[in-house]
Motif scaffolding. Structure first.
Motif, PDB file in Angstrom:
ATOM      1  N   ILE A  19      -8.039  13.152  -6.489  1.00  0.00           N
ATOM      2  CA  ILE A  19      -8.692  11.862  -6.733  1.00  0.00           C
ATOM      3  C   ILE A  19      -7.925  10.733  -6.042  1.00  0.00           C
ATOM      4  O   ILE A  19      -8.513   9.905  -5.341  1.00  0.00           O
ATOM      5  CB  ILE A  19      -8.825  11.589  -8.251  1.00  0.00           C
ATOM      6  N   LEU A  20      -6.597  10.716  -6.201  1.00  0.00           N
ATOM      7  CA  LEU A  20      -5.798   9.659  -5.578  1.00  0.00           C
ATOM      8  C   LEU A  20      -5.822   9.755  -4.058  1.00  0.00           C
ATOM      9  O   LEU A  20      -5.862   8.732  -3.359  1.00  0.00           O
ATOM     10  CB  LEU A  20      -4.367   9.693  -6.104  1.00  0.00           C
ATOM     11  N   ASP A  21      -5.798  10.969  -3.515  1.00  0.00           N
ATOM     12  CA  ASP A  21      -5.890  11.145  -2.062  1.00  0.00           C
ATOM     13  C   ASP A  21      -7.198  10.577  -1.528  1.00  0.00           C
ATOM     14  O   ASP A  21      -7.222   9.916  -0.483  1.00  0.00           O
ATOM     15  CB  ASP A  21      -5.780  12.619  -1.667  1.00  0.00           C
ATOM     16  N   ASN A  22      -8.299  10.814  -2.243  1.00  0.00           N
ATOM     17  CA  ASN A  22      -9.599  10.291  -1.805  1.00  0.00           C
ATOM     18  C   ASN A  22      -9.602   8.767  -1.773  1.00  0.00           C
ATOM     19  O   ASN A  22     -10.092   8.153  -0.821  1.00  0.00           O
ATOM     20  CB  ASN A  22     -10.722  10.806  -2.710  1.00  0.00           C
ATOM     21  N   TRP A  23      -9.080   8.141  -2.815  1.00  0.00           N
ATOM     22  CA  TRP A  23      -9.027   6.674  -2.849  1.00  0.00           C
ATOM     23  C   TRP A  23      -8.062   6.147  -1.786  1.00  0.00           C
ATOM     24  O   TRP A  23      -8.316   5.129  -1.156  1.00  0.00           O
ATOM     25  CB  TRP A  23      -8.631   6.186  -4.242  1.00  0.00           C
ATOM     26  N   GLY A  24      -6.954   6.845  -1.592  1.00  0.00           N
ATOM     27  CA  GLY A  24      -5.991   6.448  -0.564  1.00  0.00           C
ATOM     28  C   GLY A  24      -6.589   6.469   0.833  1.00  0.00           C
ATOM     29  O   GLY A  24      -6.281   5.616   1.670  1.00  0.00           O
ATOM     30  N   GLU A  25      -7.453   7.429   1.108  1.00  0.00           N
ATOM     31  CA  GLU A  25      -8.135   7.509   2.400  1.00  0.00           C
ATOM     32  C   GLU A  25      -8.992   6.270   2.657  1.00  0.00           C
ATOM     33  O   GLU A  25      -9.223   5.905   3.804  1.00  0.00           O
ATOM     34  CB  GLU A  25      -9.008   8.760   2.467  1.00  0.00           C
ATOM     35  N   GLY A  27      -8.095   3.304   1.772  1.00  0.00           N
ATOM     36  CA  GLY A  27      -7.221   2.144   1.869  1.00  0.00           C
ATOM     37  C   GLY A  27      -6.689   1.604   0.553  1.00  0.00           C
ATOM     38  O   GLY A  27      -6.040   0.564   0.531  1.00  0.00           O
ATOM     39  N   TRP A  28      -6.949   2.318  -0.555  1.00  0.00           N
ATOM     40  CA  TRP A  28      -6.473   1.854  -1.862  1.00  0.00           C
ATOM     41  C   TRP A  28      -5.030   2.300  -2.086  1.00  0.00           C
ATOM     42  O   TRP A  28      -4.659   3.420  -1.770  1.00  0.00           O
ATOM     43  CB  TRP A  28      -7.350   2.402  -2.978  1.00  0.00           C
ATOM     44  N   LYS A  47      -5.141  -1.159  -5.730  1.00  0.00           N
ATOM     45  CA  LYS A  47      -5.427  -2.407  -5.044  1.00  0.00           C
ATOM     46  C   LYS A  47      -5.507  -2.130  -3.546  1.00  0.00           C
ATOM     47  O   LYS A  47      -4.998  -1.130  -3.046  1.00  0.00           O
ATOM     48  CB  LYS A  47      -4.365  -3.469  -5.320  1.00  0.00           C
ATOM     49  N   ARG A  48      -6.195  -3.031  -2.835  1.00  0.00           N
ATOM     50  CA  ARG A  48      -6.220  -3.011  -1.375  1.00  0.00           C
ATOM     51  C   ARG A  48      -6.499  -4.418  -0.874  1.00  0.00           C
ATOM     52  O   ARG A  48      -7.080  -5.239  -1.611  1.00  0.00           O
ATOM     53  CB  ARG A  48      -7.241  -2.017  -0.827  1.00  0.00           C
ATOM     54  N   PRO A  49      -6.089  -4.705   0.354  1.00  0.00           N
ATOM     55  CA  PRO A  49      -6.358  -6.032   0.893  1.00  0.00           C
ATOM     56  C   PRO A  49      -7.853  -6.310   0.929  1.00  0.00           C
ATOM     57  O   PRO A  49      -8.643  -5.430   1.267  1.00  0.00           O
ATOM     58  CB  PRO A  49      -5.780  -5.978   2.302  1.00  0.00           C
TER      59      PRO A  49
END
Length: 51
Positions: A19-25, A27-28, A47-49
């Motif tokens: 789940i975290l890898d998907n959100w990280g992809e 830009g989160w 968070k993300r810009p």
């Protein structure tokens, strides 16, 4: 000045990394993880810009 957008995401204990890898992809960035409403669940704050 940098502006941010935020998200809260339910995490299942057995799939947290996926789940975290998907959100990280997308830009989160992970800010925090806190206990969820039951022992099998966590809640991630991300968070993300903005823009």
């Amino acid at each position: 000045m940098q502006k941010w957008e935020y998200a809260t995401v339910p995490l299942l204990v057995h799939a947290t990394k996926q789940i975290l890898d998907n959100w990280g992809e997308d830009g989160w960035e992970l800010v925090s993880v806190v206990p969820g409403p039951n022992p099998e669940q966590l809640v991630a704050y991300l968070k993300r810009p903005k823009g």
